[in-house]
Design a protein around this motif. Structure first.
Motif, PDB file in Angstrom:
ATOM      1  N   UNK A   1       0.828  -1.215   0.000  1.00 45.91           N
ATOM      2  CA  UNK A   1       0.000   0.000   0.000  1.00 45.91           C
ATOM      3  C   UNK A   1       0.859   1.260   0.000  1.00 45.91           C
ATOM      4  N   UNK A   2       1.894   1.289   0.842  1.00 47.95           N
ATOM      5  CA  UNK A   2       2.789   2.448   0.909  1.00 47.95           C
ATOM      6  C   UNK A   2       3.528   2.625  -0.413  1.00 47.95           C
ATOM      7  N   UNK A   3       3.975   1.530  -1.013  1.00 51.12           N
ATOM      8  CA  UNK A   3       4.692   1.604  -2.291  1.00 51.12           C
ATOM      9  C   UNK A   3       3.766   2.045  -3.416  1.00 51.12           C
ATOM     10  N   UNK A   4       2.527   1.603  -3.385  1.00 48.94           N
ATOM     11  CA  UNK A   4       1.554   2.025  -4.394  1.00 48.94           C
ATOM     12  C   UNK A   4       1.347   3.535  -4.327  1.00 48.94           C
ATOM     13  N   UNK A   5       1.211   4.053  -3.121  1.00 49.49           N
ATOM     14  CA  UNK A   5       1.028   5.501  -2.941  1.00 49.49           C
ATOM     15  C   UNK A   5       2.251   6.275  -3.440  1.00 49.49           C
ATOM     16  N   UNK A   6       3.435   5.826  -3.057  1.00 44.75           N
ATOM     17  CA  UNK A   6       4.661   6.522  -3.443  1.00 44.75           C
ATOM     18  C   UNK A   6       4.894   6.460  -4.947  1.00 44.75           C
ATOM     19  N   UNK A   7       4.654   5.297  -5.543  1.00 44.91           N
ATOM     20  CA  UNK A   7       4.862   5.138  -6.984  1.00 44.91           C
ATOM     21  C   UNK A   7       3.855   5.974  -7.771  1.00 44.91           C
ATOM     22  N   UNK A   8       2.636   6.055  -7.281  1.00 44.53           N
ATOM     23  CA  UNK A   8       1.620   6.854  -7.965  1.00 44.53           C
ATOM     24  C   UNK A   8       1.975   8.342  -7.909  1.00 44.53           C
ATOM     25  N   UNK A   9       2.497   8.783  -6.768  1.00 41.98           N
ATOM     26  CA  UNK A   9       2.937  10.174  -6.674  1.00 41.98           C
ATOM     27  C   UNK A   9       4.091  10.431  -7.636  1.00 41.98           C
ATOM     28  N   UNK A  10       5.049   9.495  -7.674  1.00 41.52           N
ATOM     29  CA  UNK A  10       6.183   9.640  -8.578  1.00 41.52           C
ATOM     30  C   UNK A  10       5.716   9.670 -10.031  1.00 41.52           C
ATOM     31  N   UNK A  11       4.772   8.817 -10.383  1.00 39.27           N
ATOM     32  CA  UNK A  11       4.264   8.769 -11.756  1.00 39.27           C
ATOM     33  C   UNK A  11       3.657  10.104 -12.174  1.00 39.27           C
ATOM     34  N   UNK A  12       3.023  10.770 -11.214  1.00 34.07           N
ATOM     35  CA  UNK A  12       2.389  12.062 -11.520  1.00 34.07           C
ATOM     36  C   UNK A  12       3.421  13.163 -11.758  1.00 34.07           C
TER      37      UNK A  12
END
Length: 533
Positions: free
Chosen positions: A516-527
């Motif tokens: 869950x934490x990695x999903x949040x961080x990766x999604x922020x990075x993708x943006x």
């Protein structure tokens, strides 16, 4: 469940000759340019790779361990541990104060874990916010990410008919003592209780990342290369990850292999785990003094309890019941919880602290033993006394329990002994080496003596399956190694996305939180793609 067809694109050693020809590789060294390199394929790396690939990034994911499928999974403990676990299942701390188990295969520990699916309580995430300025991780704030993870990996309560005798010790004994045993959630689709989770699920019911997030990444063009160990990261506007072929000792390598990789990218994500991740950063001269410091492990100790009826602890889903009554001692947020372990004979024999005929006598009655475990949320004294250091060409782990963590362990062992006896145990094998034989027990027996036991190194057997927090996040580099967005302090565009980032002991089995934490961080990075690349 069948293996996703897209997994045929995973570049295993058998495909190296084809890639060497296709990419015109010279001198067995593959030089590759991508948008992002992800190092590690477990609960952090696989999720990050999938999310970024879906967002249109060119992703390369490398994994030190081999890609194994059910046709290669085996009930042979020795072979499975040697092939699928780091250091053959025994990462031993210096001075032999701790033994850690951790996966080393495509999917990382998600391929060999016991499916327990939890998220930490608010008093843990509140501490992250209040002490370290790492905000936004309370369950309510993370619910959308946690729900997405649950859906992708099939999280649900264990059906009552699959709660085995090993776990039922906690349910029956706990209820008899007025405690509050709870049914756990597992991550699978179609589990029939074979009990092979720790050796790789032979029917692909457990939703490991090699069946979920890695196929997602492949579907969106990611390059996935197992058997490739990252040796160094070179920083700069364009970073380079250097990697070398990591052979499977139990499978002959083809005559033509890719011996080395040099992967250049503007962004690197380190998802190599809380043991190897710090070691990689240290040997690359990256990061501040928090890299490798404050390693948390959820110190774990076992009690084997003998019953008149057969238990067969290896049968059925490994973990389906938990007792959390000791989780929050005196409102401190620190304490212990009780689970069980499905130790198979090999691992059980290494944990029974006896020798010769006494050990054989216990193992002869293996079928009648249950294995309860106490897990402690470490760090109650402010910082865990554990670390990872790269020294003289070797990764070294150091560990010693702090005083409050030790006392919480003893409280947990007392509670576990009481639960075991309440469930009908007739003998207990305690984790204190001073005992030379099982101790006979009976209903109503007093276990206050456990609270006076010595927990110093050598006086209590400690293990771990949850190394985490050795590259911790904080709002200031005075308190952590990575910023709240998980970017390594002092090194733009190098991120850490795995269980290493937790600034305190997690207090639950890490898989779901890490995803869950990695999903949040990766999604922020993708943006942020336009300004990052």
């Amino acid at each position: 469940m069948s293996i996703p067809l897209i997994n045929s694109k995973i570049i295993t050693p058998k495909k190296h000759a084809e890639i060497i020809k296709q990419e015109s590789i010279q001198d067995a060294k593959w030089k590759l340019n991508v948008d992002v390199v992800v190092i590690g394929s477990g609960a952090g790396g696989a999720v990050a790779a999938a999310e970024l690939a879906k967002s249109g990034w060119k992703v390369a994911l490398i994994e030190e361990g081999p890609y194994l499928t059910p046709s290669q999974f085996t009930g042979d403990e020795f072979l499975a541990q040697a092939r699928m676990y780091r250091d053959a299942g025994f990462i031993v701390a210096e001075d032999q104060t701790l033994s850690i188990v951790q996966g080393r295969t495509l999917g990382g520990s998600t391929t060999v874990n016991w499916q327990t699916s939890l998220y930490p309580p608010d008093y843990v995430t509140n501490e992250w916010a209040n002490r370290f300025g790492w905000t936004g991780y309370g369950l309510e704030e993370m619910k959308s990410y946690v729900n997405q993870v649950h859906e992708r990996v099939g999280v649900h309560l264990v059906p009552s008919e699959l709660i085995n005798a090993n776990n039922n010790v906690l349910m029956a004994g706990g209820k008899k003592l007025g405690l509050n045993p709870e049914i756990l959630k597992n991550n699978n689709r179609g589990c029939i209780g074979l009990g092979r989770c720790g050796l790789g699920c032979p029917i692909n019911a457990k939703q490991s990342t090699f069946l979920t997030w890695i196929p997602d990444a492949l579907e969106h063009g990611a390059i996935v290369v197992p058997n490739m160990r990252a040796t160094k990261i070179s920083d700069g506007k364009m970073k380079t990850v250097y990697a070398e072929f990591s052979p499977d000792a139990y499978e002959k390598a083809p005559s033509q292999i890719i011996e080395k990789m040099e992967i250049s990218a503007p962004i690197v994500i380190v998802s190599a785990g809380a043991i190897e991740g710090p070691a990689l950063l240290q040997r690359s001269s990256l990061g501040n003094d928090w890299v490798g410091r404050n390693l948390k492990v959820h110190p774990t100790s076992s009690i084997f309890a003998k019953y008149k009826n057969e238990i067969n602890m290896y049968k059925g889903p490994p973990q389906s019941v938990v007792i959390k009554d000791g989780h929050n001692q005196d409102g401190s947020g620190y304490g212990y919880w009780l689970e069980v372990a499905p130790y198979r004979p090999t691992l059980a024999s290494s944990l029974v602290p006896f020798y010769g005929n006494t050990q054989f006598s216990v193992l002869k009655d293996y079928a009648n033993y249950n294995a309860g475990i106490v897990l402690v949320r470490d760090g109650a004294d402010g910082e865990a006394n554990a670390s990872v250091k790269w020294s003289f060409g070797k990764r070294k782990v150091y560990f010693e329990m702090t005083p409050t963590d030790g006392r919480n362990m003893l409280r947990g062992l007392k509670a576990l002994a009481e639960v075991s006896v309440a469930a009908g145990a007739t003998e207990l094998v305690m984790p204190f080496p001073r005992f030379t034989a099982p101790i006979p027990v009976e209903a109503g027996m007093n276990f206050e003596w456990i609270l006076k036991e010595n927990f110093a190194p050598g006086y209590l057997a400690i293990g771990s399956a949850h190394p985490h927090g050795s590259i911790q996040a904080a709002a200031s580099e005075d308190q952590g190694a990575v910023a709240p967005n998980l970017e390594l302090y002092g090194h733009e565009n190098i991120f850490v996305m795995d269980a290493s980032v937790y600034p305190t002991g997690l207090s639950v089995n890490p898989q779901i939180t890490t995803m869950s934490v990695s999903l949040k961080a990766a999604r922020q990075l993708a943006s942020e793609k336009s300004k990052r690349i």
